[in-house]
Enzyme design. Structure first.
Site: not given
Ligand SMILES: C[S@@+](CC[C@H](N)C(=O)[O-])C[C@H]1O[C@@H](n2cnc3c(N)ncnc32)[C@H](O)[C@@H]1O
Length: 416
Positions: A230-231, A234-235, A250, A276, A292, A345
């Site tokens: 989520a982090a 935006g979504k 996240d 996770d 995402d 993305c």
């Molecule tokens: C593309 S970004 C998300 C952007 C977000 N959805 C937005 O719209 O603002 C991908 C996110 O996946 C998280 N991430 C990576 N591996 C992960 C995991 N195993 N479990 C949860 N989150 C994870 C990263 O910390 C990052 O914030």
């Protein structure tokens, strides 16, 4: 030095006011670093041409000094050549390791200046690493990839998603509607927090293409939705603005801290979970999951040109593996009849189109829920013949705002 850290693999972050308080100096320094990043491919060829034995080893920030010097001399207007030369030599001398090469810096930059015409004639396609250029031409065609090169040099405009459409606010921002509640604002140099409506939580920064995935959930009041990666949110904000009960998960605590601050400002209160995604076992299943997924992020090269140089095919294969594990776990977290929206993305079909095909073959309990043009306000171009969505920086932007978009792939599945 900022560029030296990026060359070692760090992501580009604009230089902060804390490290350079003067706003004019900071704006210029940011412009130099971003020009060096956007022109990385051409500058590599300039360096190959002028340094037959390559950049010397154990020279500290020398490569970054040379790259920023060449960026100023060859690609930036308004910086006198003598000051670019002088400042580059001074920058080299600031570090003991690169300081030994001050004469080389001077010599290379002077030669670059003499050969400026030759270097200006480099083919724009050489701005891209060969493996990405070849793959993209195969997927999107040469004409689209030529537009990618223009987009790389132009950078990304500022897109905002409005909590609610408000004509007066759009006018105050000098914005133009792109799609849904996404507007494009022509104020790239502005401080975001000073723009009208920021403090009141009326909008958040989000590329127009990045808004499409959450829209496709069509979340209603009380719908239980999991935003699995989520982090910075935006979504999550889009889903919350549609009235959904959102769980924002996240793995990255710092990024979630930013999400919490954003939600606070916007007046949304999702449940925030640090975990996770692969180990998350909630008590109750969800009506919809937005995945995402972490990806190569090659679709964001307009604002993060460094992704072009920091990625390789091996890294993409590893991300494909993680994305598959996430899709599998996301499906376990869905109620029957629930929706999974998978998005990345990325411009790489391995992370997008191929993943959708794989999921449909792997999980007999799911079907593709094709996207219709109505759901994108009549915008048909990004909808594929399968009913998935593919945006890229060669695609014409809806409305009259012009410019380009991030690259995204989106597929929506329904669990039977
Ligand atoms: C593309 S970004 C998300 C952007 C977000 N959805 C937005 O719209 O603002 C991908 C996110 O996946 C998280 N991430 C990576 N591996 C992960 C995991 N195993 N479990 C949860 N989150 C994870 C990263 O910390 C990052 O914030």
């Amino acid at each position: 030095m900022h560029l030296a850290a990026i060359l070692k693999g760090k992501p580009f972050q604009p230089i902060s006011p804390a490290s350079m308080p003067d706003p004019r100096d900071r704006a210029l320094a940011n412009r130099i670093v971003t020009t060096a990043m956007r022109r990385h491919g051409h500058i590599s060829l300039v360096l190959d041409d002028l340094l037959k034995k390559g950049v010397p080893d154990r020279a500290g920030p020398l490569e970054a000094v040379l790259r920023t010097g060449i960026a100023q001399l060859l690609y930036m207007e308004g910086i006198p050549a003598h000051s670019a030369l002088h400042l580059s030599v001074e920058a080299a001398r600031r570090d003991k390791r690169s300081g030994r090469f001050d004469k080389l810096v001077n010599g290379v930059l002077r030669q670059a200046q003499r050969d400026a015409e030759k270097f200006a004639a480099l083919d724009p396609i050489l701005l891209l690493p060969d493996w990405l250029a070849k793959g993209w031409i195969k997927t999107f065609g040469a004409e689209a990839v030529n537009k990618f090169c223009v987009a790389l040099l132009e950078g990304a405009p500022l897109d905002l998603t409005l909590k609610r459409y408000d004509k007066d606010l759009v006018d105050a921002l000098g914005g133009e509607l792109v799609i849904g509640n996404s507007i494009r604002v022509n104020t790239r140099e502005s401080v975001i927090a000073d723009l009208p409506g920021f403090a009141e939580g009326k909008w958040w920064v989000q590329d127009a293409a990045a808004t499409l995935g959450a829209r496709l959930i069509n979340a209603g009041k009380g719908m239980r939705v999991l935003d699995l990666c989520a982090a910075p949110g935006g979504k999550t904000a889009q889903l919350a603005s549609m009235g959904a009960d959102v769980v924002a998960l996240d793995i990255d605590e710092n990024r979630l801290e930013r999400l919490a601050q954003n939600m606070d400002r916007l007046g949304f209160a999702p449940e925030v979970v640090v975990a996770d995604a692969l180990a998350y076992e909630p008590d109750e299943k969800f009506d919809a999951v937005l995945l995402d997924a972490p990806c190569s992020a090659t679709g964001t090269f307009r604002r993060h040109p460094e992704v072009l140089w920091q990625r390789d095919a091996g890294g993409i294969a590893e991300r494909v593996r993680i994305q598959r594990a996430m899709v599998s776990h996301a499906l376990d977290l869905l109620k029957p009849g629930g929706l999974l929206v998978y998005c990345v993305c990325s411009l790489e079909s391995e992370e997008g189109e191929d993943q959708a095909r794989w999921a449909l073959e792997q999980f007999k309990s799911i079907a593709l829920a094709p996207v219709s043009a109505d759901e994108l306000d009549g915008w048909v171009e990004p909808i594929t013949s399968q009913g998935t969505v593919r945006t890229h920086p060669g695609l014409a932007v809806p409305g009259s705002a012009g410019g380009t978009l991030d690259g995204f792939f989106i597929a929506r599945f329904v669990k039977n």
